[in-house]
Design a protein around this motif. Structure first.
Motif, short mmCIF file in Angstrom:
data_model
loop_
_atom_site.label_atom_id
_atom_site.label_comp_id
_atom_site.label_asym_id
_atom_site.label_seq_id
_atom_site.Cartn_x
_atom_site.Cartn_y
_atom_site.Cartn_z
N PHE A 1 -3.70 13.91 -0.21
CA PHE A 1 -2.39 12.70 -0.01
C PHE A 1 -1.64 12.88 -1.13
O PHE A 1 -1.65 13.05 -2.14
N PRO B 1 1.69 10.67 -2.09
CA PRO B 1 2.39 9.44 -1.98
C PRO B 1 3.72 9.57 -2.18
O PRO B 1 4.42 10.01 -3.05
N GLY C 1 -6.78 1.35 -2.60
CA GLY C 1 -5.38 1.55 -2.19
C GLY C 1 -4.60 0.43 -1.79
O GLY C 1 -3.22 0.48 -1.56
N GLU D 1 -2.90 5.69 2.21
CA GLU D 1 -3.74 6.29 1.56
C GLU D 1 -5.10 6.10 1.70
O GLU D 1 -6.05 7.04 1.40
N TYR E 1 -0.38 13.16 4.58
CA TYR E 1 -1.57 13.82 4.61
C TYR E 1 -1.57 15.27 4.71
O TYR E 1 -0.76 15.92 5.51
N ARG F 1 0.80 -1.22 0.04
CA ARG F 1 0.02 -0.24 0.00
C ARG F 1 0.94 1.34 -0.12
O ARG F 1 2.20 1.28 0.34
N GLN F 2 0.57 2.36 -0.51
CA GLN F 2 1.02 3.60 -0.60
C GLN F 2 1.11 4.23 0.69
O GLN F 2 0.00 4.36 1.54
#
Length: 323
Positions: free
Chosen positions: A267, A269, A310, A257, A179, A174-175
């Motif tokens: 977001f 990444p 995500g 994410e 935030y 996952r990324q």
């Protein structure tokens, strides 16, 4: 007659002044009868009082569970010490971690293994591995970045579980990243931006994967944590961190994410992280460990997992290391 009252695992931990993982360990060993209401485990007041009376008979409760002079709670419990009713009940597996994919795993395991009752403990990555070392968890999730090697999880597991036989298998990728406020008005684009003098951070708790990720990036980019506004402001979930940014109480937070999409916050990444499961290879895990590995290869399970925004399941079920 005792009042018809029941307690959550969190309430039991506070009442007995022990950790929640120790409460799960007592439930797992059959020393503290419990039942499920939805996703939550509950203990009746009469069962709690009965446990306390037994504990008083054997000595004072230790801060981390058990009684003075009793074996370590992480040690194996002789079958003769477990009540017959508990031995007849389903085996209880403690699964630690906060990701929703673990809830999905627990539901599928319960269907696939009728003799197994999964229990969920919402602990961070480092605390989960420590719980496994102490014998308080059966399946732990972890996403801990080693900044020097760029590798996830394995360096930490090798150090913490030295001398154990275990298997590390991927659940998802996952990324992870930053935030930020919607539209990214501050133009944050990378880890070096965390060194900006006026930037306000909201952090995760010590031992969580996101906290380790942040600390490793600060170290690699030579950013003193003492200069970061809000470094000591801790929240205990990705959702809580994202919510603080959305509310304008912080300019930036670290997380995944999916939480950004749920909360509705910007977001950025920055890294693809490996979210792995760790299981010990012992006679106690032999009855169910192969079923977990088989489930991770199951097409329907992977399809359901991939439907969660995500999540990359291209490596799901891949064994990274087996000792």
């Amino acid at each position: 007659m005792e009042p018809d009252v029941s307690y959550t695992t969190e309430e039991i931990a506070k009442l007995l002044k022990i950790s929640k993982l120790t409460v799960y360990d007592l439930i797992k060993k059959g020393e503290l009868p419990a039942y499920r209401v939805g996703k939550q485990m509950r203990v009746d007041a009469r069962d709690l009082n009965a446990y306390k009376q037994r504990a008083k008979g054997g000595g004072m409760l230790r801060p981390e569970g058990g009684t003075a002079g009793s074996p370590d709670p992480g040690a194996a419990t002789p079958a003769s010490a477990i009540p017959a009713t508990a031995r007849a009940n389903a085996a209880q597996l403690v699964i630690t971690g906060q990701d929703v994919g673990l809830d999905l795993l627990a539901r599928h395991l319960e269907k696939r293994l009728p003799g197994v009752r999964p229990l969920r403990s919402y602990a961070g990555s480092m605390d989960s591995l420590i719980a496994m070392y102490r014998g308080e968890a059966d399946i732990v999730s972890t996403h801990l970045l080693d900044g020097d090697s760029g590798e996830y999880n394995t360096p930490y597991i090798r150090r913490l579980l030295s001398g154990f036989s275990y298997v590390i298998v991927n659940l998802v990728s996952r990324q992870a990243g930053l935030y930020v406020a919607e539209g990214n008005p501050l133009g944050l684009s990378g880890w070096p931006d965390l060194g900006r003098p006026s930037l306000r951070l909201v952090n995760r708790e010590k031992g969580s994967g996101a906290r380790v990720l942040l600390d490793e990036q600060l170290r690699l980019h030579a950013i003193p944590r003492e200069r970061i506004i809000g470094y000591e402001h801790e929240e205990t979930s990705h959702l809580a961190v994202a919510a603080k940014v959305r509310a304008g109480e912080a300019d930036v937070g670290i997380g995944i994410e999916k939480a950004a999409a749920i909360v509705g916050v910007g977001f950025v990444p920055l890294i693809r992280e490996r979210y792995d499961l760790v299981m010990l290879k012992t006679p106690a895990t032999a009855p169910w460990l192969p079923a977990v590995l088989e489930l991770l290869q199951d097409r329907d399970f992977r399809a359901e997992l991939s439907s969660l925004q995500g999540y990359d399941v291209s490596q799901t079920g891949r064994i990274w290391l087996e000792t």
